[in-house]
Design an enzyme around this catalytic site. Structure first.
Site, short mmCIF file in Angstrom:
data_model
loop_
_atom_site.label_atom_id
_atom_site.label_comp_id
_atom_site.label_asym_id
_atom_site.label_seq_id
_atom_site.Cartn_x
_atom_site.Cartn_y
_atom_site.Cartn_z
N HIS A 122 65.20 27.93 22.72
CA HIS A 122 64.78 27.22 21.51
C HIS A 122 65.36 27.91 20.29
O HIS A 122 65.14 29.09 20.07
CB HIS A 122 63.26 27.30 21.34
CG HIS A 122 62.50 26.47 22.33
ND1 HIS A 122 61.17 26.18 22.15
CD2 HIS A 122 62.87 25.87 23.47
CE1 HIS A 122 60.75 25.43 23.15
NE2 HIS A 122 61.75 25.23 23.98
N ARG A 147 68.20 24.23 22.44
CA ARG A 147 67.46 23.16 21.78
C ARG A 147 67.37 23.51 20.31
O ARG A 147 67.06 24.66 19.96
CB ARG A 147 66.05 23.08 22.39
CG ARG A 147 65.23 21.92 21.90
CD ARG A 147 63.79 22.01 22.41
NE ARG A 147 62.95 22.68 21.45
CZ ARG A 147 61.62 22.61 21.45
NH1 ARG A 147 60.99 21.93 22.38
NH2 ARG A 147 60.91 23.23 20.53
N HIS A 212 59.42 14.92 20.40
CA HIS A 212 57.98 15.17 20.58
C HIS A 212 57.13 13.91 20.39
O HIS A 212 56.14 13.92 19.65
CB HIS A 212 57.51 16.33 19.69
CG HIS A 212 56.54 17.22 20.41
ND1 HIS A 212 55.19 17.19 20.18
CD2 HIS A 212 56.72 18.13 21.39
CE1 HIS A 212 54.59 18.07 20.97
NE2 HIS A 212 55.49 18.64 21.72
N GLU A 236 64.87 14.45 23.84
CA GLU A 236 63.64 14.57 24.65
C GLU A 236 62.48 13.81 24.04
O GLU A 236 62.31 13.80 22.81
CB GLU A 236 63.31 16.07 24.74
CG GLU A 236 62.00 16.37 25.45
CD GLU A 236 61.74 17.86 25.49
OE1 GLU A 236 62.70 18.66 25.41
OE2 GLU A 236 60.57 18.24 25.58
N GLU A 262 57.02 15.64 30.32
CA GLU A 262 56.25 16.88 30.38
C GLU A 262 54.74 16.63 30.36
O GLU A 262 53.99 17.50 30.77
CB GLU A 262 56.67 17.84 29.25
CG GLU A 262 56.33 17.36 27.86
CD GLU A 262 56.84 18.31 26.78
OE1 GLU A 262 58.02 18.71 26.85
OE2 GLU A 262 56.07 18.63 25.88
N ARG A 283 60.99 15.63 33.20
CA ARG A 283 60.52 16.93 32.73
C ARG A 283 59.21 17.40 33.35
O ARG A 283 58.61 18.38 32.92
CB ARG A 283 60.38 16.89 31.20
CG ARG A 283 61.72 16.97 30.61
CD ARG A 283 61.86 17.34 29.21
NE ARG A 283 60.94 18.23 28.57
CZ ARG A 283 61.00 19.55 28.61
NH1 ARG A 283 61.94 20.16 29.31
NH2 ARG A 283 60.12 20.29 27.95
N HIS A 312 59.74 21.28 32.16
CA HIS A 312 59.05 21.87 31.02
C HIS A 312 58.89 23.38 31.27
O HIS A 312 58.57 23.79 32.37
CB HIS A 312 57.68 21.18 30.96
CG HIS A 312 56.88 21.47 29.75
ND1 HIS A 312 55.51 21.24 29.72
CD2 HIS A 312 57.20 21.94 28.53
CE1 HIS A 312 55.05 21.54 28.53
NE2 HIS A 312 56.04 21.96 27.78
N ASP A 316 53.13 27.90 27.19
CA ASP A 316 51.82 27.61 27.79
C ASP A 316 51.91 27.45 29.30
O ASP A 316 50.89 27.26 29.97
CB ASP A 316 51.14 26.39 27.14
CG ASP A 316 52.06 25.20 26.95
OD1 ASP A 316 53.10 25.35 26.29
OD2 ASP A 316 51.73 24.11 27.45
N GLU A 339 63.86 24.68 30.99
CA GLU A 339 63.49 25.21 29.67
C GLU A 339 63.06 26.67 29.79
O GLU A 339 62.34 27.04 30.72
CB GLU A 339 62.33 24.38 29.10
CG GLU A 339 61.92 24.79 27.70
CD GLU A 339 60.84 23.86 27.12
OE1 GLU A 339 60.21 23.12 27.90
OE2 GLU A 339 60.63 23.89 25.90
N TRP A 402 51.11 14.08 17.95
CA TRP A 402 51.68 15.40 17.67
C TRP A 402 52.68 15.71 18.78
O TRP A 402 53.77 15.88 18.68
CB TRP A 402 50.61 16.50 17.64
CG TRP A 402 51.26 17.81 17.27
CD1 TRP A 402 51.61 18.23 16.03
CD2 TRP A 402 51.70 18.82 18.19
NE1 TRP A 402 52.24 19.45 16.11
CE2 TRP A 402 52.31 19.82 17.42
CE3 TRP A 402 51.64 18.95 19.58
CZ2 TRP A 402 52.84 20.98 17.99
CZ3 TRP A 402 52.18 20.09 20.15
CH2 TRP A 402 52.79 21.10 19.36
O1 KDG Z 1 51.38 22.45 25.19
C1 KDG Z 1 52.33 21.62 24.61
C2 KDG Z 1 53.69 22.28 24.59
O2 KDG Z 1 54.02 22.78 25.85
C3 KDG Z 1 54.76 21.32 24.13
O3 KDG Z 1 54.47 20.94 22.82
C4 KDG Z 1 56.11 22.00 24.20
O4 KDG Z 1 57.22 19.90 23.92
C5 KDG Z 1 57.24 21.04 24.30
C6 KDG Z 1 58.47 21.55 24.91
O5 KDG Z 1 59.37 20.75 25.09
O6 KDG Z 1 58.54 22.74 25.23
MG MG Z 2 58.86 18.78 24.76
#
Ligand code: KDG
Ligand code: MG
Length: 402
Positions: A122, A147, A212, A236, A262, A283, A312, A316, A339, A402
């Site tokens: 990232h 990314r 997103h 994405e 994801e 993903r 993904h 987290d 990723e 979000w």
């Molecule tokens: O918990 C949500 C995140 O993992 C997410 O917002 C991250 O979109 C994401 C990514 O592509 O890593």
């Molecule tokens: Mg994402």
């Protein structure tokens, strides 16, 4: 071999993780990740209160039967909490299998299909200049795929861009923060960002971008067209993922490759996305999609339709999932990219692991099982803190994605 004990360890070395430890009568144990960002304790309770008692006495080698028992046996199917809980069990069982057989999990999934697992990093910045600097830094670190996200003029904060000097971590302790969003400003800005990145860094680096879930199909189609000159590796999550046929409209208009999934949890959630060839990369990942047993089926199904994996791998997803993703990515034929968002130093200490990064690729290591452990004593010094992902509103206050 029999399962004699199973318990959950919740810890927060910088962010929350839900880890399952399954122990056997032969002294071998396995680890699984059940982290669901912002809803961690729901998975912990699902496991502790409803799943773990059913595991005692079972043969940990029966990964398929135990998976079906937890999926079909619950009557209530799918969904992120259920599938993260099943994933945690499945991962821990494959870890035990590998340790019992003295071999890394990738050998149980078909063996090595490639030398290393291509990962993307990232890069981000408050504006285009900062984002360009960060791309340069990641290229120096050896990444081959990056990314890129940047702040948008007129929008105070956005997904993928830190608001402080700390590394980007979207979940925040306390109640959810709120941000404001303008699709119009975003659509004007992103092509300018990628024009600058290509001009400065050339054709070779693979570039990715995460929308997103914030566009409509026709907006995403326009962005895909505008980005075509810059040859992205993927765009994405242009749309929220529930309406699979929404992706058809994007496909009619642009050749920019599409990645999504994801937040999806089962093969049924992506069936049309894959079989109608509306996407290029799926993903879904181990922890949110039922573990190895289910993700292998999804990947094999995707392979029939020229869809590759792009699992993904945000922070987290604990080091247990990261290790699992690398075994998976090394073994399957239709791997695309993985990723890689590095964990905090504290997290790496709590979860000692054998995987590593080198020159654009990651390697799971050759330790038996997943090659990741948990230091429970250290974990206990990082107690759980309630944390949430932010909530997003349009400029006029309308609640948005979000
Ligand atoms: O918990 C949500 C995140 O993992 C997410 O917002 C991250 O979109 C994401 C990514 O592509 O890593
Ligand atoms: Mg994402």
């Amino acid at each position: 071999m029999k399962i004699v004990n199973a318990r959950i360890i919740v810890c927060s070395p910088g962010r929350n993780f839900v880890t399952l430890k399954i122990e056997t009568d032969e002294g071998i144990y396995g680890l699984g990740d059940g982290t669901l960002n912002g809803r961690e304790l729901a998975v912990a309770s699902y496991l502790t209160d409803h799943v773990l008692p059913c595991l005692i006495g079972r043969d940990p080698f029966q990964t398929e039967d135990i998976w079906q028992y937890l999926y079909r046996g619950a009557y209530w199917r799918r969904g992120p909490v259920t599938m993260a809980a099943i994933a945690a069990v499945d991962m821990a069982l494959w870890d035990i299998k590998g340790k019992a057989l003295g071999t890394p999990v990738y050998n149980l999934l078909g063996g090595r299909s490639r030398d290393g697992v291509l990962v993307y990093a990232h890069a981000h910045g408050a504006d285009i200049e900062e984002a360009l600097d960060d791309v340069g830094k990641h290229l120096e670190m050896g990444y081959l795929a990056i990314r890129v996200q940047s702040g948008i003029p007129g929008v105070a904060s956005t997904y993928g861009v830190p608001t402080s000097n700390r590394p980007y971590e979207p979940a925040e302790r306390g109640l959810p923060s709120e941000s404001r969003w303008s699709t119009e400003d975003y659509l004007r800005h992103v092509p300018k960002l990628f024009e600058r990145v290509r001009n400065q860094f050339g054709e070779q680096v693979a570039l990715l971008h995460d929308c997103h879930h914030r566009l409509t199909p026709i907006e995403a189609a326009r962005l895909g067209k505008d980005l075509e000159p810059f040859r992205l590796f993927w765009m994405e999550d242009p749309l929220p993922a529930e309406l699979q046929e929404g992706f058809a409209l994007i496909r009619q208009h642009t050749t920019t490759p599409i990645a999504t999934g994801e937040v999806l949890n089962s093969i049924w959630d992506a069936q049309e996305l894959i079989s109608c060839q509306w996407i290029d990369y799926i993903r879904m990942t181990l922890v949110h999609s039922g573990g190895f047993t289910h993700l292998k089926k999804i990947a094999d199904y995707a392979a029939l339709y020229h869809v590759r994996t792009g699992c993904h791998g945000a922070t987290d997803l604990s080091p247990v999932t990261m290790a699992g993703a690398l075994h998976f990515g090394l073994a399957i034929n239709n791997f695309g990219i993985q990723e890689h968002m590095p964990h905090t130093a504290e997290t790496d200490l709590v979860f000692p692991h054998s995987y590593h990064f080198e020159a654009g690729y990651m390697y799971p290591g050759d330790a038996p099982g997943l090659g990741v452990d948990i230091d429970e004593k250290l974990a206990s010094t990082f107690p759980y803190h309630r944390a949430y992902l932010p909530v997003n509103r349009k400029m006029d206050g309308t609640l948005f994605n979000w």
